[in-house]
Scaffold this active site. Structure first.
Site, PDB file in Angstrom:
ATOM      1  N   HIS A  54      -8.759 -30.686  20.679  1.00 19.40           N
ATOM      2  CA  HIS A  54      -7.484 -31.283  21.075  1.00 19.40           C
ATOM      3  C   HIS A  54      -6.923 -32.193  19.988  1.00 19.40           C
ATOM      4  CE1 HIS A  54      -8.226 -35.625  21.760  1.00 19.40           C
ATOM      5  NE2 HIS A  54      -9.494 -35.223  21.791  1.00 19.40           N
ATOM      6  N   CYS A  55      -5.627 -32.384  20.041  1.00 15.53           N
ATOM      7  CA  CYS A  55      -4.955 -33.408  19.232  1.00 15.53           C
ATOM      8  C   CYS A  55      -4.198 -34.292  20.225  1.00 15.53           C
ATOM      9  CB  CYS A  55      -4.057 -32.789  18.170  1.00 15.53           C
ATOM     10  SG  CYS A  55      -2.955 -31.499  18.749  1.00 15.53           S
ATOM     11  N   VAL A  56      -2.953 -34.644  19.959  1.00 16.19           N
ATOM     12  CA  VAL A  56      -2.204 -35.453  20.921  1.00 16.19           C
ATOM     13  C   VAL A  56      -1.527 -34.557  21.961  1.00 16.19           C
ATOM     14  CG1 VAL A  56      -0.299 -37.076  21.229  1.00 16.19           C
ATOM     15  CG2 VAL A  56      -1.851 -37.334  19.284  1.00 16.19           C
TER      16      VAL A  56
END
Length: 258
Positions: A96-98
């Site tokens: 995941h990232c943001v």
């Protein structure tokens, strides 16, 4: 389910590996411990910077990656691939990232290209089908294409080396000797199985068994001739050497004449 609800998923399953799944999602998904446990996610990989996230009872890896076209995300692919591969051996994995749009999608695409041997274009659209919102920034796309070319070159080099090694093995005396021994063993085994009768020639009335016996006898004959030829060559060479040693004067005169 509406299109809006599909687009607003916190995470999406991208690929399965022997019962364990690779997920792609947002920071919101990574913070939802109940959601992670429900999907047997044991490893969480964060590929973002300037965020605060601490996870307990999960293997958590953080890679400080900026969502910038000039950022060298290519330098992280190898290490992230190894972490993903290791995590999938023990359960499912979330990358995941943001927002789950650019950084995390680039890393998942890179992993699938490496693990599946797919091209960039095929992998991009494969992941796009799983999570509609993915969109690596232009700089990441260029680096993914570059990474795809590197993987392709590595595979071609590996195939070339394997082909060369196979060719050398086929030509090596040790391999030829082993092949000869295998053939002798096979002939002996066939001889034990074959009936005590000979087939001098085949015709239209010959049965399948007759044809098998005839082929076997022919193979034996050819093999025996080959062995006899090799043995005769050796005997001729040995005889010539003995004659030369016994008649050194003959050799000297022969050399002078030539």
């Amino acid at each position: 389910m509406s299109r809006f609800s599909i687009l607003s998923n916190d995470m999406d399953k991208v690929h399965s590996y022997f019962g364990n799944n690779l997920w792609l999602g947002s920071l919101k998904a990574a913070k939802n411990s109940q959601l992670l446990r429900l999907n047997n996610i044991q490893t969480v990989i964060t590929v973002a910077n300037n965020i605060s996230l601490k996870l307990e009872n999960f293997k958590h890896y953080i890679f400080s990656i900026e969502d910038s076209a000039s950022f060298r995300i290519l330098d992280y692919f190898k290490q992230i691939n190894e972490v993903i591969q290791e995590g999938l051996m023990h359960g499912s994995v979330l990358v995941h990232c943001v927002a789950g749009v650019s950084r995390s999608s680039a890393c998942v695409i890179a992993h699938l290209m490496q693990s599946q041997g797919w091209s960039y274009e095929k992998t991009y659209y494969y992941v796009k089908e799983k999570r509609l919102t993915i969109n690596p920034n232009p700089g990441f796309k260029k680096q993914l294409i570059q990474y795809s070319n590197q993987l392709d070159l590595i595979q071609k080099t590996k195939n070339s080396l394997e082909s060369t090694q196979s060719s050398k093995l086929l030509l090596s005396p040790r391999y030829k000797q082993k092949s000869r021994e295998d053939l002798i063993t096979k002939l002996i085994q066939n001889n034990i199985k074959s009936p005590n009768r000979r087939i001098e020639q085949l015709d239209y009335s010959s049965t399948t068994e007759d044809r098998e016996i005839y082929r076997f006898q022919l193979a034996q004959k050819l093999f025996a001739n080959s062995l006899m030829g090799n043995e005769n060559d050796k005997k001729t060479a040995q005889k010539s050497n003995r004659q030369n040693k016994a008649n050194p004067l003959k050799i000297k005169l022969s050399l002078q004449y030539n």
